[in-house]
Write a protein that holds these residues in place. Structure first.
Motif, mmCIF file in Angstrom:
data_model
loop_
_atom_site.group_PDB
_atom_site.id
_atom_site.type_symbol
_atom_site.label_atom_id
_atom_site.label_comp_id
_atom_site.label_asym_id
_atom_site.label_seq_id
_atom_site.Cartn_x
_atom_site.Cartn_y
_atom_site.Cartn_z
ATOM 1 N N ALA A 33 -48.785 -39.611 -47.003
ATOM 2 C CA ALA A 33 -49.413 -40.501 -47.294
ATOM 3 C C ALA A 33 -50.386 -39.858 -48.586
ATOM 4 N N VAL A 34 -50.292 -40.609 -49.687
ATOM 5 C CA VAL A 34 -50.751 -40.309 -51.030
ATOM 6 C C VAL A 34 -51.728 -41.157 -51.598
ATOM 7 N N ASN A 35 -53.078 -40.760 -51.923
ATOM 8 C CA ASN A 35 -53.907 -41.718 -52.588
ATOM 9 C C ASN A 35 -53.717 -41.665 -54.310
ATOM 10 N N SER A 41 -58.960 -48.498 -53.755
ATOM 11 C CA SER A 41 -58.860 -48.923 -52.262
ATOM 12 C C SER A 41 -58.618 -47.537 -51.299
ATOM 13 N N ASP A 42 -58.961 -47.831 -49.931
ATOM 14 C CA ASP A 42 -58.822 -46.658 -49.102
ATOM 15 C C ASP A 42 -57.324 -46.644 -48.701
ATOM 16 N N GLU A 43 -56.395 -47.613 -48.816
ATOM 17 C CA GLU A 43 -55.126 -47.705 -48.459
ATOM 18 C C GLU A 43 -54.276 -46.431 -49.237
ATOM 19 N N PRO A 44 -53.582 -45.850 -48.709
ATOM 20 C CA PRO A 44 -52.522 -44.788 -49.292
ATOM 21 C C PRO A 44 -51.314 -45.448 -49.648
ATOM 22 N N ASP A 45 -50.643 -44.795 -50.486
ATOM 23 C CA ASP A 45 -49.212 -45.207 -50.820
ATOM 24 C C ASP A 45 -48.377 -44.307 -50.001
ATOM 25 N N TRP A 46 -47.330 -44.782 -48.989
ATOM 26 C CA TRP A 46 -46.483 -43.890 -48.252
ATOM 27 C C TRP A 46 -45.087 -43.670 -48.734
#
Length: 120
Positions: A33-35, A41-46
């Motif tokens: 998981a990378v911000n 947003s609080d959602e990371p890229d996976w």
């Protein structure tokens, strides 16, 4: 000239998925998981990571869910045909050449940085 280099720093999404082959090769799969720097947003890229050989063994021994790591590698696309629909599918995978364990000793870090296979 073409260049395919990916650098990522993030937190591991689950414990390593290790596979040992009859040929003696070792493979490890991880999710990371990378911000993004620019996103609020609080959602990371996976990202899905694939490690081989000694780098895979190090990941299997020292990396656990939630651990912060840095990786350097190259981007590839795994392709297959969907069994149910027959539609061609693909997904991006980062083939890791270098693994760095990050974080403090309090996080269970064994201070083993720069886990590229060249250092063994």
């Amino acid at each position: 000239m073409t260049i395919n280099i990916v650098h990522l720093i993030g937190r591991v999404g689950g414990d390593p998925d290790m596979k040992y082959f009859d040929s003696g090769k070792t493979k490890c799969r991880l999710t990371l998981a990378v911000n993004r720097r620019t996103r609020n947003s609080d959602e990371p890229d996976w990202f899905e990571l694939e490690l081989w050989g000694k780098t895979a063994e190090v990941a299997g021994n020292y990396v656990r869910k939630g651990k912060q790591i840095a990786v350097k590698g190259s981007l590839k696309f795994d392709s297959w045909n969907d069994r149910q629909t027959g539609v061609s599918r693909s997904k991006p995978v980062i083939v890791v050449d270098q693994l760095d364990l990050l974080g403090s000793k309090n996080e269970g870090d064994n201070s083993m940085n720069d886990m590229s296979p060249d250092n063994f």
